[in-house]
Enzyme design. Structure first.
Site, PDB file in Angstrom:
ATOM      1  N   ASP A 149      -6.614  -0.167   3.363  1.00 33.97           N
ATOM      2  CA  ASP A 149      -5.254   0.372   3.271  1.00 33.97           C
ATOM      3  C   ASP A 149      -5.169   1.767   3.891  1.00 33.97           C
ATOM      4  OD1 ASP A 149      -5.113  -1.889   1.816  1.00 33.97           O
ATOM      5  OD2 ASP A 149      -4.710  -0.935  -0.113  1.00 33.97           O
ATOM      6  N   SER A 159       0.782  -1.239   0.000  1.00 34.32           N
ATOM      7  CA  SER A 159       0.000   0.000   0.000  1.00 34.32           C
ATOM      8  C   SER A 159       0.809   1.281   0.000  1.00 34.32           C
ATOM      9  CB  SER A 159      -0.952   0.032   1.196  1.00 34.32           C
ATOM     10  OG  SER A 159      -1.941  -0.881   0.982  1.00 34.32           O
ATOM     11  N   GLU A 201      -8.305   7.525  -5.007  1.00 35.43           N
ATOM     12  CA  GLU A 201      -7.904   6.308  -5.718  1.00 35.43           C
ATOM     13  C   GLU A 201      -9.016   5.832  -6.671  1.00 35.43           C
ATOM     14  OE1 GLU A 201      -5.341   4.128  -3.439  1.00 35.43           O
ATOM     15  OE2 GLU A 201      -5.400   2.317  -4.657  1.00 35.43           O
TER      16      GLU A 201
HETATM   17  C1  GLA Z   1      -5.933  -3.624  -2.172  1.00 39.19           C
HETATM   18  C2  GLA Z   1      -7.060  -2.627  -1.897  1.00 39.19           C
HETATM   19  C3  GLA Z   1      -7.721  -2.911  -0.548  1.00 39.19           C
HETATM   20  C4  GLA Z   1      -8.122  -4.363  -0.415  1.00 39.19           C
HETATM   21  C5  GLA Z   1      -6.967  -5.291  -0.812  1.00 39.19           C
HETATM   22  C6  GLA Z   1      -7.379  -6.727  -0.858  1.00 39.19           C
HETATM   23  O1  GLA Z   1      -4.887  -3.443  -1.282  1.00 39.19           O
HETATM   24  O2  GLA Z   1      -6.562  -1.319  -1.906  1.00 39.19           O
HETATM   25  O3  GLA Z   1      -8.828  -2.066  -0.369  1.00 39.19           O
HETATM   26  O4  GLA Z   1      -9.270  -4.647  -1.129  1.00 39.19           O
HETATM   27  O5  GLA Z   1      -6.420  -4.950  -2.068  1.00 39.19           O
HETATM   28  O6  GLA Z   1      -7.714  -7.187   0.396  1.00 39.19           O
END
Ligand code: GLA
Length: 383
Positions: free
Chosen positions: A173, A127, A161
């Protein structure tokens, strides 16, 4: 992240803009369990980590904003009016997204300068995007006294996003990056956004990340596609989200679904249960049980939700056959990035060496090993 790294960002800002910035640190995240449950209004168990973004921000004397991505040595200037995403804008769109989403709330930020850099590897599923978004919205809030609460900021980050990057991500995230706590994970109910801190101390075991160093080109499209399937199934069930569904519900509409859709929805229902079980197991100090859940979760991600890849499967399979590892699974959105592993503390280095050699032999490329600690969420740091 080292103090030298932080100092460098600050120095770069001073050199470029001849003034003192405020500094914000915003972490990346891991997720112990609960993948693709967040946008189904479900539960997740993430934590902020010791890798992140540092952003230096200050007011601009000009009528435009100036942003410098220090790791990439790229500069970008824009007028903070009528914000639109830039085609193939990459990191630029996260920044534009924050400014644009603030404007949608009636908040017009005056021109600002920004320098940022970080140590979250791109595409690792840690993230870096949420860390960047949060650092910018948090920094702007400080700089211009916007009066936003952290709860507002994460929604602005998430919408940036959605609307400027094109990924319809959940809230996991942004939430974990903003609200992380040292040595704790967060059991988050993504529907109510109520969170419970969970102390993480696995005694004889430690969390270890292994990055496949694989990034899938179509990952954003695949991600949105998964979300569409979940929404379709929830719609057929007349439910707000799959969080409210059970396997019995699914069986009733089975003939309206393809086998693929059925399995994907079933995965979400089961993964959501696993998160709650995992939190209970951690509280009971049943780390072996938690490990088993991680292996189960990977199987679901691989065969039902279909978000894994050859390299991730290889790492998890190796983990299964190594007595030093009691649990492993792919982590994050999928199609590459890291596995999260629960490894015996005194075997960490050995295991890192063994798996690195095996990976290299199999794929003729290197994996990367990250030793992590759980850290505080987005915050100001001293200049
Ligand atoms: C990405 C997205 C999150 C989540 C994950 C999977 O990181 O940004 O919101 O959905 O994938 O768990």
């Amino acid at each position: 992240m080292t103090q030298t790294f932080i100092n460098n960002i600050s120095q770069t800002y001073k050199r470029l803009y001849s003034s003192d910035p405020i500094l914000v640190k915003s972490p990346g995240r891991i997720n112990i369990i609960g993948e693709h449950t967040d946008y189904n209004d479900g539960f997740v168990l993430p934590a902020a980590i010791n890798k992140g973004i540092v952003a230096a921000l200050g007011k601009s004397k000009n009528d435009y904003c100036s942003v410098f991505a220090s790791d990439l040595n790229e500069k970008f200037e824009f007028i903070p009016e009528n914000i639109e995403a830039v085609p193939n804008g990459n990191w630029r769109n996260y920044i534009l997204g924050i400014v644009g989403e603030l404007q949608k709330k009636g908040i017009n930020t005056p021109p600002f300068n920004l320098v940022f850099g970080g140590d979250i590897p791109n595409g690792a599923g840690l993230s870096s995007s949420a860390a960047l978004e949060n650092s910018v919205v948090f920094g702007l809030n400080e700089l211009f006294d916007l009066g936003l609460k952290k709860e507002d900021m994460i929604l602005i980050s998430q919408m940036a996003e959605h609307h400027y990057v094109g990924v319809r991500c959940g809230i996991m995230d942004q939430f974990s990056s903003m609200f992380g706590e040292k040595d704790h994970a967060i059991l988050l109910d993504c529907r109510t956004q109520k969170a419970k801190s969970i102390k993480i101390d696995f005694e004889d075991y430690e969390l270890l990340l292994i990055n496949t160093n694989v990034t899938h080109k179509l990952v954003d499209a695949e991600y949105n596609d998964r979300r569409n399937v979940c929404e379709k199934v929830a719609g057929l069930l007349n439910l707000k989200a799959l969080r409210d569904a059970t396997q019995e519900h699914l069986n009733v509409i089975k003939n309206q679904l393809s086998e693929d859709e059925f399995q994907k929805a079933l995965y979400v229902i089961q993964e959501n249960d696993r998160v709650l079980k995992a939190a209970k197991m951690i509280a009971e100090n049943n780390i072996e049980g938690l490990g088993e859940l991680l292996f189960e979760a990977h199987k679901g991600a691989q065969f039902q939700f279909k978000i894994s890849c050859e390299e991730l499967d290889f790492l998890v399979e190796k983990a299964k056959h190594n007595p030093s590892v009691i649990g492993a699974r792919m982590m994050g959105g999928g199609f590459g990035g890291c596995t999260i592993n629960i490894v015996k503390k005194d075997e960490l280095q050995n295991y890192a060496d063994t798996i690195s050699t095996a990976y290299k032999q199999q794929f003729k490329k290197d994996c990367s090993i990250y030793y992590i600690s759980l850290e505080e969420g987005t915050h100001l740091i001293n200049n």
